[in-house]
Design a protein around this motif. Structure first.
Motif, PDB file in Angstrom:
ATOM      1  N   GLY A   1      13.382   7.043  -2.870  1.00  0.00           N
ATOM      2  CA  GLY A   1      13.996   5.874  -3.500  1.00  0.00           C
ATOM      3  C   GLY A   1      13.876   4.632  -2.633  1.00  0.00           C
ATOM      4  N   TRP A   2      14.162   4.777  -1.332  1.00  0.00           N
ATOM      5  CA  TRP A   2      14.042   3.644  -0.421  1.00  0.00           C
ATOM      6  C   TRP A   2      12.582   3.242  -0.242  1.00  0.00           C
ATOM      7  N   ASP A   3      11.673   4.207  -0.307  1.00  0.00           N
ATOM      8  CA  ASP A   3      10.251   3.881  -0.221  1.00  0.00           C
ATOM      9  C   ASP A   3       9.824   2.978  -1.378  1.00  0.00           C
ATOM     10  N   ILE A   4      10.326   3.272  -2.567  1.00  0.00           N
ATOM     11  CA  ILE A   4       9.991   2.448  -3.737  1.00  0.00           C
ATOM     12  C   ILE A   4      10.574   1.046  -3.586  1.00  0.00           C
ATOM     13  N   VAL A   5      11.818   0.971  -3.102  1.00  0.00           N
ATOM     14  CA  VAL A   5      12.435  -0.341  -2.878  1.00  0.00           C
ATOM     15  C   VAL A   5      11.620  -1.150  -1.870  1.00  0.00           C
ATOM     16  N   PHE A   6      11.195  -0.476  -0.796  1.00  0.00           N
ATOM     17  CA  PHE A   6      10.383  -1.141   0.223  1.00  0.00           C
ATOM     18  C   PHE A   6       9.066  -1.648  -0.365  1.00  0.00           C
ATOM     19  N   GLY A   7       8.392  -0.806  -1.141  1.00  0.00           N
ATOM     20  CA  GLY A   7       7.119  -1.208  -1.722  1.00  0.00           C
ATOM     21  C   GLY A   7       7.253  -2.337  -2.735  1.00  0.00           C
ATOM     22  N   LEU A   8       8.249  -2.225  -3.605  1.00  0.00           N
ATOM     23  CA  LEU A   8       8.452  -3.280  -4.607  1.00  0.00           C
ATOM     24  C   LEU A   8       8.911  -4.580  -3.961  1.00  0.00           C
TER      25      LEU A   8
ATOM     26  N   LYS B   1      -4.043   1.438  13.357  1.00  0.00           N
ATOM     27  CA  LYS B   1      -2.751   1.925  13.837  1.00  0.00           C
ATOM     28  C   LYS B   1      -2.430   3.362  13.428  1.00  0.00           C
ATOM     29  N   ALA B   2      -3.030   3.849  12.342  1.00  0.00           N
ATOM     30  CA  ALA B   2      -2.613   5.134  11.773  1.00  0.00           C
ATOM     31  C   ALA B   2      -3.492   6.276  12.265  1.00  0.00           C
ATOM     32  N   HIS B   3      -3.209   7.479  11.745  1.00  0.00           N
ATOM     33  CA  HIS B   3      -3.936   8.693  12.089  1.00  0.00           C
ATOM     34  C   HIS B   3      -4.381   9.416  10.822  1.00  0.00           C
ATOM     35  N   GLY B   4      -5.413  10.236  10.966  1.00  0.00           N
ATOM     36  CA  GLY B   4      -5.767  11.216   9.950  1.00  0.00           C
ATOM     37  C   GLY B   4      -6.191  10.656   8.611  1.00  0.00           C
ATOM     38  N   ALA B   5      -5.709  11.307   7.551  1.00  0.00           N
ATOM     39  CA  ALA B   5      -6.118  10.965   6.193  1.00  0.00           C
ATOM     40  C   ALA B   5      -5.704   9.549   5.810  1.00  0.00           C
ATOM     41  N   LEU B   6      -4.627   9.043   6.405  1.00  0.00           N
ATOM     42  CA  LEU B   6      -4.173   7.690   6.083  1.00  0.00           C
ATOM     43  C   LEU B   6      -5.210   6.648   6.497  1.00  0.00           C
TER      44      LEU B   6
ATOM     45  N   LEU C   1       0.820  -1.217   0.000  1.00  0.00           N
ATOM     46  CA  LEU C   1       0.000   0.000   0.000  1.00  0.00           C
ATOM     47  C   LEU C   1       0.849   1.260   0.000  1.00  0.00           C
ATOM     48  N   SER C   2       2.083   1.163   0.486  1.00  0.00           N
ATOM     49  CA  SER C   2       2.950   2.348   0.489  1.00  0.00           C
ATOM     50  C   SER C   2       3.239   2.838  -0.929  1.00  0.00           C
ATOM     51  N   LEU C   3       3.163   1.932  -1.912  1.00  0.00           N
ATOM     52  CA  LEU C   3       3.362   2.339  -3.305  1.00  0.00           C
ATOM     53  C   LEU C   3       2.264   3.288  -3.769  1.00  0.00           C
ATOM     54  N   PHE C   4       1.110   3.259  -3.096  1.00  0.00           N
ATOM     55  CA  PHE C   4      -0.026   4.099  -3.482  1.00  0.00           C
ATOM     56  C   PHE C   4      -0.278   5.205  -2.453  1.00  0.00           C
ATOM     57  N   THR C   5       0.744   5.505  -1.655  1.00  0.00           N
ATOM     58  CA  THR C   5       0.643   6.538  -0.623  1.00  0.00           C
ATOM     59  C   THR C   5       1.528   7.705  -1.042  1.00  0.00           C
ATOM     60  N   PRO C   6       0.957   8.796  -1.529  1.00  0.00           N
ATOM     61  CA  PRO C   6       1.773   9.854  -2.139  1.00  0.00           C
ATOM     62  C   PRO C   6       2.519  10.741  -1.148  1.00  0.00           C
ATOM     63  N   HIS C   7       2.019  10.882   0.061  1.00  0.00           N
ATOM     64  CA  HIS C   7       2.600  11.851   0.990  1.00  0.00           C
ATOM     65  C   HIS C   7       3.620  11.187   1.915  1.00  0.00           C
ATOM     66  N   GLU C   8       4.776  11.831   2.041  1.00  0.00           N
ATOM     67  CA  GLU C   8       5.849  11.261   2.853  1.00  0.00           C
ATOM     68  C   GLU C   8       5.448  11.124   4.316  1.00  0.00           C
ATOM     69  N   GLN C   9       4.658  12.069   4.828  1.00  0.00           N
ATOM     70  CA  GLN C   9       4.233  11.986   6.226  1.00  0.00           C
ATOM     71  C   GLN C   9       3.396  10.732   6.473  1.00  0.00           C
ATOM     72  N   ASP C  10       2.562  10.366   5.492  1.00  0.00           N
ATOM     73  CA  ASP C  10       1.761   9.154   5.625  1.00  0.00           C
ATOM     74  C   ASP C  10       2.633   7.907   5.529  1.00  0.00           C
ATOM     75  N   ARG C  11       3.641   7.950   4.671  1.00  0.00           N
ATOM     76  CA  ARG C  11       4.560   6.809   4.596  1.00  0.00           C
ATOM     77  C   ARG C  11       5.362   6.676   5.891  1.00  0.00           C
TER      78      ARG C  11
END
Length: 321
Positions: A112-119, A171-176, A33-43
């Motif tokens: 870049g690391w976010d993409i590696v994590f998601g893939l 587990k999360a907050h807000g818009a996430l 799901l992180s691959l479809f999460t555009p905002h860094e704060q949400d990631r």
């Protein structure tokens, strides 16, 4: 005595697989799901939600591999001979995930690391689906078996995304959280559709459908499990509708447990349908008894540690500004 030991190890390995799929399933799911999460704060929230559990979750996979190697060496050899490529791809995917989690916090540019994590998460889920499909089809060659295996991979990805989305709901907050509720509904629809298609494919094309499901009493067990899975899926939708925090995740776990129990009933007594039974693949009694003594010491520690860490880190993640 040998018969009791082989059945005991089949059940123990099933229990290990349940622990792995449920625990590592949701953290693979949040990675997808992180691959479809555009905002860094949400990631950032996604990483914080699994930072205390992701490495412990993967230990169940290591223990499962060791148990199969010791208790059912012929099955281990037969499966690894055919599954070497997907297993190595799974290992590489898990390494990528671990590297991304460890190095992301020190990186100036985290994307870049976010993409590696998601893939890596997506690759790990897909390869596990390939392994499942290969096992259900009895390692059969051909385009039909390959199509069934691809459908299994898609089903596992959808199922893990469901676990991940419902985990973020609690587990999360807000818009996430709002995004996770929408993603959970989509993932549930994809999971249920995949399950129905795989059930039909198993009945038509697999040794399980041709043989095991036609044995007396088997359908009498599988039909209530299918009803429980359908009820669990409906409960997930209901819990999402009433905006429950913990209900969707509990329903998703129940759905996985019902599905996995049905798979175990369908496979028994085979480890490779139509080819290798647990009796054929088992080690001698002395080896299995010795391993049983070891697992009796390890199991309580692993389960206790997992329960303790989930208790300590219960509640929603803390937002740091």
């Amino acid at each position: 005595m040998h018969h009791i030991l082989t059945n005991a190890w089949f059940c123990l390995m099933g229990l290990m697989l349940v622990f792995y799929v449920v625990t590592d399933g949701f953290d693979l799911g949040v990675g997808i799901l992180s691959l479809f999460t555009p905002h860094e704060q949400d990631r950032d929230q996604i990483y914080a939600s699994i930072g205390h559990v992701w490495d412990a979750n993967e230990t169940w996979l290591v223990v499962l591999g060791g148990a199969m190697f010791g208790a059912f060496p012929l099955a281990y050899a037969a499966l690894m001979e055919q599954l070497y490529v997907p297993v190595m791809a799974l290992t590489a995917s898990l390494i990528c995930r671990g590297a991304a989690i460890e190095f992301r916090h020190a990186a100036a540019r985290k994307r870049g690391w976010d993409i590696v994590f998601g893939l890596g998460s997506l690759g790990a889920a897909a390869t596990q689906g390939v392994v499942l499909g290969k096992v259900i089809t009895g390692l059969a060659p051909g385009a039909l078996a390959a199509s069934f295996t691809a459908l299994c991979a898609a089903g596992v990805i959808a199922g893990y995304a469901l676990l991940g989305a419902t985990y973020l709901v609690k587990k999360a907050h807000g818009a996430l959280v709002a995004a996770a509720r929408r993603q959970a509904a989509y993932a549930l629809a994809a999971t249920m559709a995949s399950a129905l298609a795989l059930t039909a494919g198993t009945m038509l094309f697999s040794e399980i459908g041709h043989g095991r499901w036609m044995q007396p009493g088997v359908l009498g067990v599988l039909i209530p499990l299918a009803a429980l899975a359908a009820f669990s899926g409906g409960y997930v939708l209901y819990a999402l509708h009433i905006r429950s925090s913990h209900g969707p995740f509990r329903g998703a776990i129940a759905l996985f447990l019902a599905s996995f129990t049905g798979l175990a009933v369908s496979l028994f007594p085979y480890l490779v349908p139509g080819k290798l039974t647990i009796a054929d693949a088992a080690s001698d009694s002395a080896t299995m008894a010795f391993m049983l003594c070891g697992i009796a010491l390890i199991f309580p520690v692993m389960i206790g540690y997992n329960l303790y860490q989930y208790y300590v880190f219960r509640g929603r993640v803390e937002l740091q500004h």
